[in-house]
Design a protein around this motif. Sequence first.
Motif, PDB file in Angstrom:
ATOM      1  N   ILE A  61      44.739  70.427  73.626  1.00 35.39           N
ATOM      2  CA  ILE A  61      45.338  71.583  72.020  1.00 35.39           C
ATOM      3  C   ILE A  61      45.084  71.814  71.367  1.00 35.39           C
ATOM      4  O   ILE A  61      44.642  73.283  70.175  1.00 35.39           O
ATOM      5  CB  ILE A  61      46.477  72.992  72.965  1.00 35.39           C
ATOM      6  CG1 ILE A  61      46.606  72.453  74.583  1.00 35.39           C
ATOM      7  CG2 ILE A  61      46.580  73.611  72.088  1.00 35.39           C
ATOM      8  CD1 ILE A  61      47.783  72.858  75.494  1.00 35.39           C
ATOM      9  N   GLN A  62      45.238  70.878  70.550  1.00 33.58           N
ATOM     10  CA  GLN A  62      44.870  70.637  69.186  1.00 33.58           C
ATOM     11  C   GLN A  62      43.681  70.294  68.568  1.00 33.58           C
ATOM     12  O   GLN A  62      43.645  70.889  66.976  1.00 33.58           O
ATOM     13  CB  GLN A  62      45.865  69.117  68.679  1.00 33.58           C
ATOM     14  CG  GLN A  62      45.970  68.937  67.072  1.00 33.58           C
ATOM     15  CD  GLN A  62      47.157  70.134  66.518  1.00 33.58           C
ATOM     16  OE1 GLN A  62      48.274  70.213  66.703  1.00 33.58           O
ATOM     17  NE2 GLN A  62      46.507  70.429  65.635  1.00 33.58           N
ATOM     18  N   GLN A  63      43.063  69.628  69.706  1.00 35.77           N
ATOM     19  CA  GLN A  63      41.500  69.387  68.978  1.00 35.77           C
ATOM     20  C   GLN A  63      41.076  71.233  69.366  1.00 35.77           C
ATOM     21  O   GLN A  63      39.980  70.785  68.843  1.00 35.77           O
ATOM     22  CB  GLN A  63      40.413  68.460  69.866  1.00 35.77           C
ATOM     23  CG  GLN A  63      40.943  67.233  69.824  1.00 35.77           C
ATOM     24  CD  GLN A  63      40.094  66.362  71.048  1.00 35.77           C
ATOM     25  OE1 GLN A  63      40.194  67.135  71.637  1.00 35.77           O
ATOM     26  NE2 GLN A  63      40.553  65.462  70.860  1.00 35.77           N
ATOM     27  N   SER A  64      41.295  71.899  70.216  1.00 33.75           N
ATOM     28  CA  SER A  64      40.753  73.085  70.390  1.00 33.75           C
ATOM     29  C   SER A  64      41.208  74.328  68.912  1.00 33.75           C
ATOM     30  O   SER A  64      40.441  74.223  68.268  1.00 33.75           O
ATOM     31  CB  SER A  64      40.811  74.525  71.440  1.00 33.75           C
ATOM     32  OG  SER A  64      40.276  72.890  73.110  1.00 33.75           O
ATOM     33  N   LYS A  65      42.136  73.763  68.664  1.00 30.33           N
ATOM     34  CA  LYS A  65      42.945  74.926  67.594  1.00 30.33           C
ATOM     35  C   LYS A  65      42.502  74.148  66.117  1.00 30.33           C
ATOM     36  O   LYS A  65      41.615  74.878  65.640  1.00 30.33           O
ATOM     37  CB  LYS A  65      44.202  74.295  67.274  1.00 30.33           C
ATOM     38  CG  LYS A  65      45.610  75.177  68.290  1.00 30.33           C
ATOM     39  CD  LYS A  65      47.170  74.557  68.304  1.00 30.33           C
ATOM     40  CE  LYS A  65      47.703  75.431  68.931  1.00 30.33           C
ATOM     41  NZ  LYS A  65      48.847  74.808  68.849  1.00 30.33           N
ATOM     42  N   ASP A  66      42.099  72.492  66.439  1.00 30.44           N
ATOM     43  CA  ASP A  66      41.670  72.051  65.102  1.00 30.44           C
ATOM     44  C   ASP A  66      40.179  73.010  64.743  1.00 30.44           C
ATOM     45  O   ASP A  66      39.865  72.626  63.769  1.00 30.44           O
ATOM     46  CB  ASP A  66      41.502  70.749  64.051  1.00 30.44           C
ATOM     47  CG  ASP A  66      42.538  69.898  64.176  1.00 30.44           C
ATOM     48  OD1 ASP A  66      43.733  70.383  64.408  1.00 30.44           O
ATOM     49  OD2 ASP A  66      43.197  68.850  64.949  1.00 30.44           O
ATOM     50  N   LYS A  67      39.312  72.593  65.681  1.00 32.72           N
ATOM     51  CA  LYS A  67      37.597  72.845  66.292  1.00 32.72           C
ATOM     52  C   LYS A  67      38.010  74.499  65.654  1.00 32.72           C
ATOM     53  O   LYS A  67      37.019  75.347  65.305  1.00 32.72           O
ATOM     54  CB  LYS A  67      37.415  73.025  67.431  1.00 32.72           C
ATOM     55  CG  LYS A  67      35.873  72.697  67.609  1.00 32.72           C
ATOM     56  CD  LYS A  67      35.473  72.917  68.893  1.00 32.72           C
ATOM     57  CE  LYS A  67      33.877  73.031  68.842  1.00 32.72           C
ATOM     58  NZ  LYS A  67      32.959  72.674  70.461  1.00 32.72           N
ATOM     59  N   PHE A  68      38.783  75.384  66.336  1.00 31.97           N
ATOM     60  CA  PHE A  68      38.879  77.016  65.427  1.00 31.97           C
ATOM     61  C   PHE A  68      39.071  77.031  64.415  1.00 31.97           C
ATOM     62  O   PHE A  68      38.560  78.246  64.415  1.00 31.97           O
ATOM     63  CB  PHE A  68      39.690  77.637  66.784  1.00 31.97           C
ATOM     64  CG  PHE A  68      40.432  79.154  66.809  1.00 31.97           C
ATOM     65  CD1 PHE A  68      39.150  79.652  66.632  1.00 31.97           C
ATOM     66  CD2 PHE A  68      41.609  79.172  65.768  1.00 31.97           C
ATOM     67  CE1 PHE A  68      39.654  81.248  66.963  1.00 31.97           C
ATOM     68  CE2 PHE A  68      41.504  80.529  65.229  1.00 31.97           C
ATOM     69  CZ  PHE A  68      40.625  81.183  65.784  1.00 31.97           C
ATOM     70  N   ARG A  69      40.125  76.545  63.727  1.00 37.57           N
ATOM     71  CA  ARG A  69      40.134  76.770  62.207  1.00 37.57           C
ATOM     72  C   ARG A  69      38.821  76.400  61.555  1.00 37.57           C
ATOM     73  O   ARG A  69      38.478  76.728  60.828  1.00 37.57           O
ATOM     74  CB  ARG A  69      41.151  75.616  62.014  1.00 37.57           C
ATOM     75  CG  ARG A  69      42.924  75.932  62.214  1.00 37.57           C
ATOM     76  CD  ARG A  69      43.820  75.508  61.296  1.00 37.57           C
ATOM     77  NE  ARG A  69      44.139  74.233  61.943  1.00 37.57           N
ATOM     78  CZ  ARG A  69      44.853  73.675  63.292  1.00 37.57           C
ATOM     79  NH1 ARG A  69      45.470  74.834  63.872  1.00 37.57           N
ATOM     80  NH2 ARG A  69      44.699  72.350  62.693  1.00 37.57           N
ATOM     81  N   THR A  70      38.808  75.103  62.028  1.00 37.50           N
ATOM     82  CA  THR A  70      36.571  74.525  61.417  1.00 37.50           C
ATOM     83  C   THR A  70      35.632  75.754  61.315  1.00 37.50           C
ATOM     84  O   THR A  70      35.386  76.229  60.397  1.00 37.50           O
ATOM     85  CB  THR A  70      36.289  73.251  62.105  1.00 37.50           C
ATOM     86  OG1 THR A  70      37.516  72.024  61.976  1.00 37.50           O
ATOM     87  CG2 THR A  70      35.292  72.963  61.461  1.00 37.50           C
TER      88      THR A  70
END
Length: 555
Positions: A61-70
């Motif tokens: 979930i954190q990686q998805s959030k980071d990737k989404f922000r990127t």
Amino acid sequence: MPNYIIYIVLAAVVALVAGVLLGRRLAGKARHDHEAQAQARAQQLLQEAEAQANRTRDERIQQSKDKFRTLKNEFEQESKRQKQALEQELTERRATVVEQEQSIKRLTETTQKQLEQLQRKEQDLDNLREKLQMEAQQQRERLDSQEEKRRLTLETQQAKLQQKEQDLDARVHDVQHQLETIANLSAAEAREQLVESLKNEAQIQASSYIKDVVAQAKLSATKDAKKVVLETIQRTAAEHAIENCVSIFNIESDDVKGKIIGREGRNIRALEAATGVEIIVDDTPEAIIISGFDPVRREVARLSLHLLVKDGRIHPARIEEIVAKTRKNIDEEIVEIGERTIIDLGIHGLHPELIKMVGRMRFRSSYGQNLLQHSREVANLCATMAAELGLNVKHAKRAGLLHDIGKVSTEEPELPHAILGMELAKKYKEHPDVINAIGAHHDEIEMTAMVSPLVQACDAISGSRPGARREMMESYIKRLKQLEETAVGFDGVLQCYAIQAGRELRVMVNAENVSDERAQELSYEISQKIEKEMQYPGQIKITVIREMRAVAYAK
């Protein structure tokens, strides 16, 4: 068996049973403990798996959030760049639209001016057409009056002839009576004399009638021929203007004159040397005069001046570069003029070299008359006459356009232009009728084609219009060309230009082959040759220009 053995056996059996029971119990307990441990281990593994799954889920979930922000940041940056690019493109398009609107406005103004000029020309053409129609009407009225007079004369002659026939019949009757009464002739003999007399009278009348018919046919043929020529001239009316040897280059400000002259006159000297014309910079407001007998040279000089003034960089090296570029553009324009001319006239299949020569006619004149306009008019006149007479219109139009093609050729200039044009037509596989019409339009060869007399007649019609030609201009240009050719034959001469209306001859020599002393000798030798071979009024100044150039390359 003794009892103790039995007891021992019973004890052993009991012990065995007890051991078995104890073993089973211990085994069940061990199995129960093992199952409890297994359940505890499974519960622990399940808890660890759930914890690991929770951690993995949180990490994903954190990686998805980071990737989404990127991706969101990249999308926002890309959107910003595209927005800037679109704004820049929109700005450029707006500037282009504004520029196109201005260009369209200028084009509209130019078109309006051309339309006004065309309307004026159409008005002049209508006036000329009305004048020619009035003259034709007057001519027809005169012809009708003459025809009426001839008809009345013919009726009078017929009346006299009838009276003579009556008198002749009376005389014949008297002669017959006298022959029968006085000469004592038989009826057969009298009949024979009467028949002979009537036969002679019939022959005389037949001869008179034949002469009248032949005269009437000649009169009708002459009238019809005049009608064809008159209608052809009316339908192919054109304007004529005498070209001179001066072109005007307009400038926005007199400050440009100083740049064109250059320091100590170096720019204007370089321009005159490169183009072969005379540049006159005087007190004429906002204008520079370009003088030269060759229209191509004047056009090259005019366009070169336009480009130099527009660019602003005016120096000898730039002048030579612009003049070379302009000459190339003029060559391309000559081809374009030739192609446009044959398209306007509806002529197809013309050789590219002949097309180039047709375009070159635009910059040549014959007795002061523009050669291309003259050839176009002759082509239209020939086509109109051929249509009236039932001849081949395509051959007539083609021969009319090419009849003076020999005047723009550089091959064998000593031949008459008609013969030279005929040879060029043969070289480029023109039709035999066209070849004969070109060669025979000045009677250098015998006419064998039906269109040949048409070309000769139309050439005379085009050249005989009031103001169409000027003999002095042709002889003047020939004298200037002969003046230039006289100096070109000397060793070391690169270029030669006649300027000042033929009062000055400027000779450019190779500085490496001609020394200063030889330059002085060369000017004297040229002057002596001109005095011996040419006739001219006044005097001619011979200026030999020797320019030394030092060129090096840095590597």
